[in-house]
Design an enzyme around this catalytic site. Structure first.
Site, PDB file in Angstrom:
ATOM      1  N   THR A  96       0.874  -1.184   0.000  1.00  0.00           N
ATOM      2  CA  THR A  96       0.000   0.000   0.000  1.00  0.00           C
ATOM      3  C   THR A  96       0.905   1.226   0.000  1.00  0.00           C
ATOM      4  O   THR A  96       1.642   1.453   0.967  1.00  0.00           O
ATOM      5  CB  THR A  96      -0.891   0.036   1.259  1.00  0.00           C
ATOM      6  N   LYS A 171      -7.862   1.760  -3.029  1.00  0.00           N
ATOM      7  CA  LYS A 171      -7.577   1.329  -1.644  1.00  0.00           C
ATOM      8  C   LYS A 171      -7.702   2.515  -0.664  1.00  0.00           C
ATOM      9  O   LYS A 171      -8.340   2.400   0.381  1.00  0.00           O
ATOM     10  CB  LYS A 171      -6.166   0.737  -1.609  1.00  0.00           C
ATOM     11  N   LYS A 246      -1.771   5.263   8.574  1.00  0.00           N
ATOM     12  CA  LYS A 246      -0.950   5.262   7.349  1.00  0.00           C
ATOM     13  C   LYS A 246      -1.841   5.499   6.117  1.00  0.00           C
ATOM     14  O   LYS A 246      -1.535   6.341   5.278  1.00  0.00           O
ATOM     15  CB  LYS A 246      -0.223   3.915   7.206  1.00  0.00           C
TER      16      LYS A 246
HETATM   17  P1  NAD Z   1       5.783  -6.070   7.323  1.00  0.00           P
HETATM   18  O1  NAD Z   1       6.576  -4.969   7.927  1.00  0.00           O
HETATM   19  O2  NAD Z   1       5.417  -7.256   8.163  1.00  0.00           O
HETATM   20  O3  NAD Z   1       6.546  -6.630   6.018  1.00  0.00           O
HETATM   21  C1  NAD Z   1       7.335  -5.847   5.163  1.00  0.00           C
HETATM   22  C2  NAD Z   1       8.574  -6.661   4.855  1.00  0.00           C
HETATM   23  O4  NAD Z   1       9.372  -5.963   3.907  1.00  0.00           O
HETATM   24  C3  NAD Z   1       9.439  -6.893   6.104  1.00  0.00           C
HETATM   25  O5  NAD Z   1       9.651  -8.281   6.297  1.00  0.00           O
HETATM   26  C4  NAD Z   1      10.733  -6.151   5.775  1.00  0.00           C
HETATM   27  O6  NAD Z   1      11.890  -6.783   6.305  1.00  0.00           O
HETATM   28  C5  NAD Z   1      10.718  -6.194   4.257  1.00  0.00           C
HETATM   29  N1  NAD Z   1      11.580  -5.187   3.663  1.00  0.00           N
HETATM   30  C6  NAD Z   1      11.624  -3.862   3.967  1.00  0.00           C
HETATM   31  N2  NAD Z   1      12.578  -3.253   3.218  1.00  0.00           N
HETATM   32  C7  NAD Z   1      13.128  -4.223   2.443  1.00  0.00           C
HETATM   33  C8  NAD Z   1      14.178  -4.229   1.485  1.00  0.00           C
HETATM   34  N3  NAD Z   1      14.836  -3.112   1.186  1.00  0.00           N
HETATM   35  N4  NAD Z   1      14.482  -5.401   0.901  1.00  0.00           N
HETATM   36  C9  NAD Z   1      13.826  -6.549   1.212  1.00  0.00           C
HETATM   37  N5  NAD Z   1      12.826  -6.602   2.120  1.00  0.00           N
HETATM   38  C10 NAD Z   1      12.494  -5.454   2.721  1.00  0.00           C
HETATM   39  O7  NAD Z   1       4.480  -5.379   6.712  1.00  0.00           O
HETATM   40  P2  NAD Z   1       3.124  -6.112   6.244  1.00  0.00           P
HETATM   41  O8  NAD Z   1       2.141  -6.067   7.340  1.00  0.00           O
HETATM   42  O9  NAD Z   1       3.465  -7.394   5.582  1.00  0.00           O
HETATM   43  O10 NAD Z   1       2.606  -5.046   5.153  1.00  0.00           O
HETATM   44  C11 NAD Z   1       3.174  -4.963   3.860  1.00  0.00           C
HETATM   45  C12 NAD Z   1       2.336  -4.001   3.031  1.00  0.00           C
HETATM   46  O11 NAD Z   1       0.982  -4.472   2.989  1.00  0.00           O
HETATM   47  C13 NAD Z   1       2.283  -2.579   3.607  1.00  0.00           C
HETATM   48  O12 NAD Z   1       2.341  -1.677   2.534  1.00  0.00           O
HETATM   49  C14 NAD Z   1       0.933  -2.545   4.325  1.00  0.00           C
HETATM   50  O13 NAD Z   1       0.405  -1.234   4.389  1.00  0.00           O
HETATM   51  C15 NAD Z   1       0.105  -3.437   3.418  1.00  0.00           C
HETATM   52  N6  NAD Z   1      -1.070  -4.065   4.085  1.00  0.00           N
HETATM   53  C16 NAD Z   1      -0.920  -4.685   5.286  1.00  0.00           C
HETATM   54  C17 NAD Z   1      -2.030  -5.280   5.891  1.00  0.00           C
HETATM   55  C18 NAD Z   1      -1.925  -5.991   7.220  1.00  0.00           C
HETATM   56  O14 NAD Z   1      -2.973  -6.313   7.810  1.00  0.00           O
HETATM   57  N7  NAD Z   1      -0.718  -6.269   7.724  1.00  0.00           N
HETATM   58  C19 NAD Z   1      -3.286  -5.237   5.251  1.00  0.00           C
HETATM   59  C20 NAD Z   1      -3.380  -4.628   4.008  1.00  0.00           C
HETATM   60  C21 NAD Z   1      -2.255  -4.047   3.423  1.00  0.00           C
END
Ligand code: NAD
Length: 295
Positions: A96, A171, A246
């Protein structure tokens, strides 16, 4: 079977990659966190040596990263996804992020002749694990058609919202409605309490009247009327206040950039900012009812 590079194996990306593995694909995963890559390998995935190496082998690239900053950094540059991708690969960003960044990255991909869609999701970690996510997609018809079979391995509802960036636009518009209606619904329950109106009575009437909304009937912010709502489990998330904040900030950025007037979106952003700053960032976003009650 396709070879898929999956970058960002966090709370959402980890289970999404696992569903692509279950669908029979070879999934090369990378993440900054070694533990996330270990979980991916335990689920039957392959550990990528680097982002460039993983992407160079892949027919499909999926990214699931925290924000537009990481997306722009990883797609750009000499070792980035766009420079490293095979000719004919399809790029799918499910993070997102802000609409402007999504459109800028899609333009850069198109300049190299690569098909790309933005495909943010709703459904949370539960939906990612169960493979029932909703994908809101932006990109041209051909790119959407090519991405769809892969999205179907991770989700149940796949919607094409228009050209590049329109998945992100859908979204944040949806979540701006959600943030505002959750505050409106919470205010009504707090007022009802003060007026001596029973919460169940308000629910029974408003859920059949013009006050009806998803925030009321599926995610009711007070305990009782909807047994599955987080209010019944001490506001354990669910969807955290930090995530709502966010998405509301992204909506405000987009409104400024597009010249749209969104005063209630601005107020909701301010209220969720105050609520999260009270140490409630990890609490479910429906817990804002307690903030409005002054508790
Ligand atoms: P998260 O922080 O658990 O996962 C993100 C991952 O990206 C982490 O494991 C991190 O180590 C990795 N990362 C960051 N920088 C990196 C890089 N340079 N190289 C490789 N890996 C890297 O977050 P999440 O909850 O999985 O959310 C991910 C996306 O999905 C976000 O944009 C969030 O807004 C969206 N989202 C989340 C949810 C939810 O319920 N968690 C729901 C809808 C949308």
């Amino acid at each position: 079977m396709s070879t898929i590079a999956f970058i960002g194996l966090g709370n959402m990306g980890g289970p999404m990659a696992a569903n692509l593995i279950k669908a029979g694909h070879r999934v090369i995963g990378t993440d900054l966190a070694p533990a996330a890559v270990e979980r991916h390998v335990a689920a039957g995935g392959v550990a990528g040596a680097s982002i460039a190496a993983a992407v160079a082998e892949a027919d499909v690239v999926v990214t699931m990263l925290p924000s537009g900053r990481e997306v722009k950094a990883l797609y750009g540059g000499a070792q980035g996804i766009i420079a490293s991708a095979k000719a004919g690969a399809i790029l799918i960003d499910s993070s997102t992020i802000d609409v402007d960044s999504a459109r800028a990255v899609a333009t850069d991909a198109a300049a190299r002749g690569l098909a790309m869609i933005d495909a943010p999701v709703s459904g949370g970690v539960g939906g990612a694990t169960a493979g029932t996510l909703t994908f809101m997609c932006g990109g041209d018809d051909a790119a959407f058609a090519r991405a769809k079979p892969y999205l179907e391995a991770m989700g149940k509802t796949i919607v094409h919202a228009g050209g590049p960036g329109n998945g992100q636009a859908a979204k944040i518009c949806n979540n701006m409605i959600l943030g505002i209606t959750m505050i409106a619904t919470s205010e009504a329950f707090v007022l009802a309490e003060k007026l001596g109106l029973d919460a169940q009575k308000l629910f029974d009437i408003a859920s059949k009247s013009s006050g009806q909304s998803w925030s009321l009937t599926t995610y009711c912010p007070v305990p009782g009327p909807v047994p599955t709502s987080p209010a019944n489990r001490s506001y354990q998330a669910g969807f955290t206040a930090a995530m709502m904040l966010k998405d509301l900030k992204l909506a405000q950025d987009a409104a400024r950039s597009a010249g749209a007037v969104t005063p209630l979106g601005a107020e909701a952003t301010a209220l969720y900012g105050l609520y999260a700053a009270q140490g409630e960032a990890s609490t479910d976003f429906s817990g804002i009812v307690n903030f409005l009650r002054g508790k």
